[in-house]
Design a protein around this motif. Structure first.
Motif, PDB file in Angstrom:
ATOM      1  N   GLN A  68       1.246  -1.283   0.371  1.00  0.00           N
ATOM      2  CA  GLN A  68       0.110   0.102  -0.215  1.00  0.00           C
ATOM      3  C   GLN A  68       1.098   1.259   0.176  1.00  0.00           C
ATOM      4  O   GLN A  68       1.935   1.328   0.801  1.00  0.00           O
ATOM      5  CB  GLN A  68      -0.581  -0.266   1.075  1.00  0.00           C
ATOM      6  N   LYS A  69       0.664   2.377  -1.032  1.00  0.00           N
ATOM      7  CA  LYS A  69       1.966   3.394  -1.236  1.00  0.00           C
ATOM      8  C   LYS A  69       1.076   4.280  -0.203  1.00  0.00           C
ATOM      9  O   LYS A  69      -0.337   4.827  -0.299  1.00  0.00           O
ATOM     10  CB  LYS A  69       1.586   3.675  -2.560  1.00  0.00           C
ATOM     11  N   HIS A  70       1.240   4.362   0.727  1.00  0.00           N
ATOM     12  CA  HIS A  70       1.775   6.025   1.810  1.00  0.00           C
ATOM     13  C   HIS A  70       2.538   6.856   1.486  1.00  0.00           C
ATOM     14  O   HIS A  70       3.739   6.951   2.118  1.00  0.00           O
ATOM     15  CB  HIS A  70       1.332   5.283   3.065  1.00  0.00           C
ATOM     16  N   SER A  71       2.023   8.377   1.163  1.00  0.00           N
ATOM     17  CA  SER A  71       3.002   9.418   0.932  1.00  0.00           C
ATOM     18  C   SER A  71       4.083   8.561  -0.184  1.00  0.00           C
ATOM     19  O   SER A  71       4.187   8.129  -1.411  1.00  0.00           O
ATOM     20  CB  SER A  71       3.745   9.799   2.137  1.00  0.00           C
TER      21      SER A  71
ATOM     22  N   LYS B  67      -4.865   3.236   8.690  1.00  0.00           N
ATOM     23  CA  LYS B  67      -3.335   3.432   8.207  1.00  0.00           C
ATOM     24  C   LYS B  67      -1.767   3.771   8.737  1.00  0.00           C
ATOM     25  O   LYS B  67      -2.170   4.381   9.890  1.00  0.00           O
ATOM     26  CB  LYS B  67      -3.800   4.846   7.284  1.00  0.00           C
TER      27      LYS B  67
END
Lengths: 106, 106
Positions: A69-72, B103
Motif C-alpha cells: 500500500q503506497k503511503h506518501s 493507515k
DNA sequence: GATCTAATTCGACAATTATCTAATTAGATA
DNA sequence: TATCTAATTAGATAATTGTCGAATTAGATC
C-alpha cells in the motif's frame, strides 16, 4: 490457490523467507510498527539494493503473500494471512497421506 | 523444518506438483497400488525422459517430501506425510498474522 | 556370461532467476 | 520550480534450474 507452484516459488528463496519473518516480527527499525514495514527497512535489514528488494517484494505481492500500500513516499507492506491459510489448506491432504508400510510384492 | 526454502523450492515447480498429486492419487497405471508408484509410471504420465524424472524425484526425496525404496529393478515412491505437516506448521504463524487495517500515520 | 530393463549420472544447452548499477518516476518540501 | 527521497524500471551479468540424449550402474532372466 489456483497455481500452488507460484505461491511456493515465492517461498522458495532464503532472502524472501527472511523478509517474511521480518514482516511478521519487525524489530528495531525506524518506522516499523504493528506489522507495518517499508521497503527501506528491508534494504537495511538485508543489505541489498533498492532494486533487488523491489524485485523480491513484487514476487511476494504477486503471489498474494504480502499486501502493498503506497503511503506518501513509502511503500507499506504487511503479510496477507489468507494466502498462508490457502497454502496450508493445499498441503493438508498430503499431510494425511496414509503410511504404506507394506513392501511391494514381487 | 530447518530450511523452509528448500522444501518450498521442491514444491515450486509445476511438474513436481503434478508428480505429488499423482503420488497421492495414482490412477490407471500398471503397478500403482495403495499409493505405491514407480518412476516409469511417472515417465509415462508426464511424457518426460528417464533422466528428467530422476532429477525431479531426487529433489523431492532430498526435500523429504517423498520416500524412495528400491525394490528389485524398480524404485518405489510414496509421500512422506510428516514433511507436509512440518511445512504446514511452519506456515501456521503467518496464517495468524493480524489484519492491520489502520493507515499509517504521516 | 549375455542380454534386457529400470534408474542414475554425465555433459550440454536453453530458460529462468537473483543481483547489480544507472536511469526514471512519484511524492514531499524548501 | 528545484531538490530531496523512496521506489520502480531498464539493461546487463552470473548463477541456478529444467530438459535432453548418451553412457553407466544395478538387478533380473535367458
Amino acid at each position: 490457490m489456483s497455481e500452488p507452484d507460484r505461491v511456493f516459488k515465492a517461498l522458495s528463496d532464503p532472502v524472501r523467507i527472511k523478509i517474511l519473518q521480518f514482516l511478521r516480527k519487525p524489530e528495531g527499525v525506524c518506522c516499523a510498527q504493528a506489522g507495518v514495514v517499508c521497503a527501506c527497512d528491508i534494504e537495511s535489514l538485508l543489505g541489498l539494493s533498492q532494486a533487488t528488494v523491489s524485485h523480491h517484494m513484487k514476487l511476494l505481492v504477486d503471489a498474494g503473500l504480502v499486501r502493498a500500500q503506497k503511503h506518501s513516499r513509502w511503500m507499506i507492506y504487511q503479510l496477507d494471512a489468507e494466502a498462508f491459510s490457502d497454502a496450508m489448506a493445499w498441503l493438508a491432504p498430503f499431510a494425511r497421506a496414509p503410511k504404506v508400510k507394506q513392501k511391494v510384492p514381487a
